[in-house]
Design a protein around this motif. Sequence first.
Motif, PDB file in Angstrom:
ATOM      1  N   THR A  96      35.740   3.025 -20.115  1.00 31.51           N
ATOM      2  CA  THR A  96      34.463   3.719 -20.009  1.00 31.51           C
ATOM      3  C   THR A  96      34.457   4.455 -18.674  1.00 31.51           C
ATOM      4  O   THR A  96      35.258   4.126 -17.780  1.00 31.51           O
ATOM      5  N   PRO A  97      33.570   5.419 -18.506  1.00 29.61           N
ATOM      6  CA  PRO A  97      33.511   6.094 -17.198  1.00 29.61           C
ATOM      7  C   PRO A  97      33.304   5.105 -16.040  1.00 29.61           C
ATOM      8  O   PRO A  97      33.937   5.253 -14.992  1.00 29.61           O
ATOM      9  N   LYS A  98      32.457   4.106 -16.235  1.00 27.91           N
ATOM     10  CA  LYS A  98      32.224   3.119 -15.176  1.00 27.91           C
ATOM     11  C   LYS A  98      33.510   2.353 -14.855  1.00 27.91           C
ATOM     12  O   LYS A  98      33.854   2.157 -13.686  1.00 27.91           O
ATOM     13  N   GLU A  99      34.230   1.928 -15.886  1.00 25.84           N
ATOM     14  CA  GLU A  99      35.492   1.211 -15.681  1.00 25.84           C
ATOM     15  C   GLU A  99      36.529   2.105 -15.003  1.00 25.84           C
ATOM     16  O   GLU A  99      37.295   1.643 -14.156  1.00 25.84           O
ATOM     17  N   ALA A 100      36.545   3.382 -15.378  1.00 25.26           N
ATOM     18  CA  ALA A 100      37.501   4.322 -14.777  1.00 25.26           C
ATOM     19  C   ALA A 100      37.203   4.495 -13.287  1.00 25.26           C
ATOM     20  O   ALA A 100      38.122   4.479 -12.461  1.00 25.26           O
ATOM     21  N   ILE A 101      35.917   4.626 -12.944  1.00 28.56           N
ATOM     22  CA  ILE A 101      35.546   4.770 -11.531  1.00 28.56           C
ATOM     23  C   ILE A 101      35.951   3.526 -10.753  1.00 28.56           C
ATOM     24  O   ILE A 101      36.512   3.618  -9.657  1.00 28.56           O
ATOM     25  N   GLU A 102      35.710   2.348 -11.325  1.00 25.90           N
ATOM     26  CA  GLU A 102      36.103   1.096 -10.667  1.00 25.90           C
ATOM     27  C   GLU A 102      37.621   1.044 -10.489  1.00 25.90           C
ATOM     28  O   GLU A 102      38.116   0.618  -9.438  1.00 25.90           O
ATOM     29  N   PHE A 103      38.360   1.479 -11.504  1.00 27.37           N
ATOM     30  CA  PHE A 103      39.823   1.508 -11.424  1.00 27.37           C
ATOM     31  C   PHE A 103      40.277   2.418 -10.287  1.00 27.37           C
ATOM     32  O   PHE A 103      41.115   2.025  -9.456  1.00 27.37           O
ATOM     33  N   PHE A 104      39.713   3.635 -10.225  1.00 27.51           N
ATOM     34  CA  PHE A 104      40.116   4.577  -9.183  1.00 27.51           C
ATOM     35  C   PHE A 104      39.701   4.091  -7.799  1.00 27.51           C
ATOM     36  O   PHE A 104      40.442   4.275  -6.827  1.00 27.51           O
ATOM     37  N   ASP A 105      38.554   3.439  -7.696  1.00 27.69           N
ATOM     38  CA  ASP A 105      38.138   2.857  -6.411  1.00 27.69           C
ATOM     39  C   ASP A 105      39.140   1.804  -5.939  1.00 27.69           C
ATOM     40  O   ASP A 105      39.506   1.760  -4.768  1.00 27.69           O
ATOM     41  N   ARG A 106      39.588   0.942  -6.871  1.00 24.66           N
ATOM     42  CA  ARG A 106      40.585  -0.083  -6.512  1.00 24.66           C
ATOM     43  C   ARG A 106      41.890   0.565  -6.069  1.00 24.66           C
ATOM     44  O   ARG A 106      42.512   0.133  -5.100  1.00 24.66           O
ATOM     45  N   LYS A 107      42.315   1.589  -6.790  1.00 25.27           N
ATOM     46  CA  LYS A 107      43.567   2.271  -6.448  1.00 25.27           C
ATOM     47  C   LYS A 107      43.466   2.960  -5.092  1.00 25.27           C
ATOM     48  O   LYS A 107      44.406   2.911  -4.294  1.00 25.27           O
ATOM     49  N   ILE A 108      42.334   3.603  -4.832  1.00 24.34           N
ATOM     50  CA  ILE A 108      42.140   4.272  -3.539  1.00 24.34           C
ATOM     51  C   ILE A 108      42.204   3.247  -2.416  1.00 24.34           C
ATOM     52  O   ILE A 108      42.865   3.464  -1.395  1.00 24.34           O
ATOM     53  N   LYS A 109      41.538   2.115  -2.608  1.00 22.80           N
ATOM     54  CA  LYS A 109      41.549   1.053  -1.595  1.00 22.80           C
ATOM     55  C   LYS A 109      42.975   0.534  -1.373  1.00 22.80           C
ATOM     56  O   LYS A 109      43.407   0.337  -0.236  1.00 22.80           O
ATOM     57  N   TYR A 110      43.706   0.327  -2.464  1.00 22.61           N
ATOM     58  CA  TYR A 110      45.083  -0.162  -2.373  1.00 22.61           C
ATOM     59  C   TYR A 110      45.968   0.818  -1.596  1.00 22.61           C
ATOM     60  O   TYR A 110      46.746   0.415  -0.723  1.00 22.61           O
ATOM     61  N   VAL A 111      45.824   2.099  -1.884  1.00 22.54           N
ATOM     62  CA  VAL A 111      46.619   3.118  -1.182  1.00 22.54           C
ATOM     63  C   VAL A 111      46.249   3.145   0.298  1.00 22.54           C
ATOM     64  O   VAL A 111      47.123   3.221   1.171  1.00 22.54           O
ATOM     65  N   GLU A 112      44.953   3.070   0.591  1.00 21.49           N
ATOM     66  CA  GLU A 112      44.510   3.064   1.991  1.00 21.49           C
ATOM     67  C   GLU A 112      45.068   1.859   2.741  1.00 21.49           C
ATOM     68  O   GLU A 112      45.473   1.976   3.898  1.00 21.49           O
ATOM     69  N   GLU A 113      45.110   0.697   2.089  1.00 20.35           N
ATOM     70  CA  GLU A 113      45.679  -0.497   2.722  1.00 20.35           C
ATOM     71  C   GLU A 113      47.153  -0.283   3.043  1.00 20.35           C
ATOM     72  O   GLU A 113      47.629  -0.694   4.110  1.00 20.35           O
ATOM     73  N   ASN A 114      47.879   0.348   2.128  1.00 19.99           N
ATOM     74  CA  ASN A 114      49.296   0.621   2.378  1.00 19.99           C
ATOM     75  C   ASN A 114      49.477   1.653   3.484  1.00 19.99           C
ATOM     76  O   ASN A 114      50.416   1.547   4.271  1.00 19.99           O
ATOM     77  N   MET A 115      48.580   2.623   3.556  1.00 17.72           N
ATOM     78  CA  MET A 115      48.648   3.611   4.630  1.00 17.72           C
ATOM     79  C   MET A 115      48.408   2.922   5.983  1.00 17.72           C
ATOM     80  O   MET A 115      49.062   3.250   6.971  1.00 17.72           O
ATOM     81  N   GLU A 116      47.485   1.958   5.989  1.00 20.35           N
ATOM     82  CA  GLU A 116      47.200   1.226   7.225  1.00 20.35           C
ATOM     83  C   GLU A 116      48.389   0.368   7.661  1.00 20.35           C
ATOM     84  O   GLU A 116      48.581   0.143   8.849  1.00 20.35           O
ATOM     85  N   LYS A 117      49.189  -0.094   6.705  1.00 27.61           N
ATOM     86  CA  LYS A 117      50.379  -0.887   7.036  1.00 27.61           C
ATOM     87  C   LYS A 117      51.475  -0.008   7.634  1.00 27.61           C
ATOM     88  O   LYS A 117      52.241  -0.457   8.485  1.00 27.61           O
ATOM     89  N   ILE A 118      51.554   1.232   7.187  1.00 29.39           N
ATOM     90  CA  ILE A 118      52.603   2.137   7.653  1.00 29.39           C
ATOM     91  C   ILE A 118      52.309   2.669   9.052  1.00 29.39           C
ATOM     92  O   ILE A 118      53.231   2.853   9.853  1.00 29.39           O
ATOM     93  N   MET A 119      51.044   2.900   9.358  1.00 32.97           N
ATOM     94  CA  MET A 119      50.686   3.516  10.641  1.00 32.97           C
ATOM     95  C   MET A 119      51.220   2.764  11.859  1.00 32.97           C
ATOM     96  O   MET A 119      51.816   3.384  12.740  1.00 32.97           O
ATOM     97  N   PRO A 120      51.054   1.428  11.956  1.00 27.81           N
ATOM     98  CA  PRO A 120      51.601   0.736  13.132  1.00 27.81           C
ATOM     99  C   PRO A 120      53.127   0.860  13.224  1.00 27.81           C
ATOM    100  O   PRO A 120      53.680   0.977  14.321  1.00 27.81           O
ATOM    101  N   GLN A 121      53.784   0.856  12.069  1.00 30.21           N
ATOM    102  CA  GLN A 121      55.241   1.014  12.070  1.00 30.21           C
ATOM    103  C   GLN A 121      55.622   2.393  12.602  1.00 30.21           C
ATOM    104  O   GLN A 121      56.572   2.520  13.387  1.00 30.21           O
ATOM    105  N   MET A 122      54.887   3.411  12.166  1.00 33.12           N
ATOM    106  CA  MET A 122      55.165   4.768  12.638  1.00 33.12           C
ATOM    107  C   MET A 122      54.950   4.863  14.147  1.00 33.12           C
ATOM    108  O   MET A 122      55.768   5.466  14.856  1.00 33.12           O
ATOM    109  N   MET A 123      53.864   4.277  14.623  1.00 35.10           N
ATOM    110  CA  MET A 123      53.573   4.327  16.057  1.00 35.10           C
ATOM    111  C   MET A 123      54.652   3.592  16.853  1.00 35.10           C
ATOM    112  O   MET A 123      55.113   4.086  17.888  1.00 35.10           O
ATOM    113  N   GLN A 124      55.080   2.424  16.367  1.00 32.23           N
ATOM    114  CA  GLN A 124      56.097   1.643  17.061  1.00 32.23           C
ATOM    115  C   GLN A 124      57.420   2.399  17.102  1.00 32.23           C
ATOM    116  O   GLN A 124      58.088   2.456  18.141  1.00 32.23           O
ATOM    117  N   LYS A 125      57.803   3.012  15.985  1.00 29.55           N
ATOM    118  CA  LYS A 125      59.057   3.774  15.937  1.00 29.55           C
ATOM    119  C   LYS A 125      58.993   4.989  16.864  1.00 29.55           C
ATOM    120  O   LYS A 125      59.968   5.308  17.537  1.00 29.55           O
TER     121      LYS A 125
END
Length: 150
Positions: A96-125
């Motif tokens: 449903t549209p509501k389920e799709a929005i929830e799915f995309f919200d979860r995916k966006i959050k997951y991607v942001e978490e992975n971006m946050e994990k990469i940033m300290p590594q980039m800074m350290q390197k």
Amino acid sequence: MAAPKMVDIRQLNPQQLSEVNQRLETEISVLNNCHAELVGVKKKFITSREAVSELEGCEGADVMVPLTGSLYVRGKFAEETQLIVDIGTQFYVEKTPKEAIEFFDRKIKYVEENMEKIMPQMMQKNQSRNLVESEIVQKMKAAKLAKPSK
């Protein structure tokens, strides 16, 4: 798996420093590519989420449904619209549209978490690369000063 061995870069010769610098450049490039890919994926999920949000109240509206990049058919939104969402690796699920929005919200959050994990590594390197480059410059200056004048 053994932890990486720490080496005092002041003990390395210019050739070794250059090799370390090259390795760091490669690692930074890989991390930058990963980060850029995550940014692209995040944009895709945000765009999809926004498209779903715009569907609200569009029941019965005329739409153009793409069959290919340049071929469309006319369509109408049904009252109880079920969306077909690509959940990854060529798997599609009706939501449903509501389920799709929830799915995309979860995916966006997951991607942001992975971006946050990469940033300290980039800074350290980047910090490590700067230290190595600084040490290379110091070694080169010392080598010039140590050369006898003619």
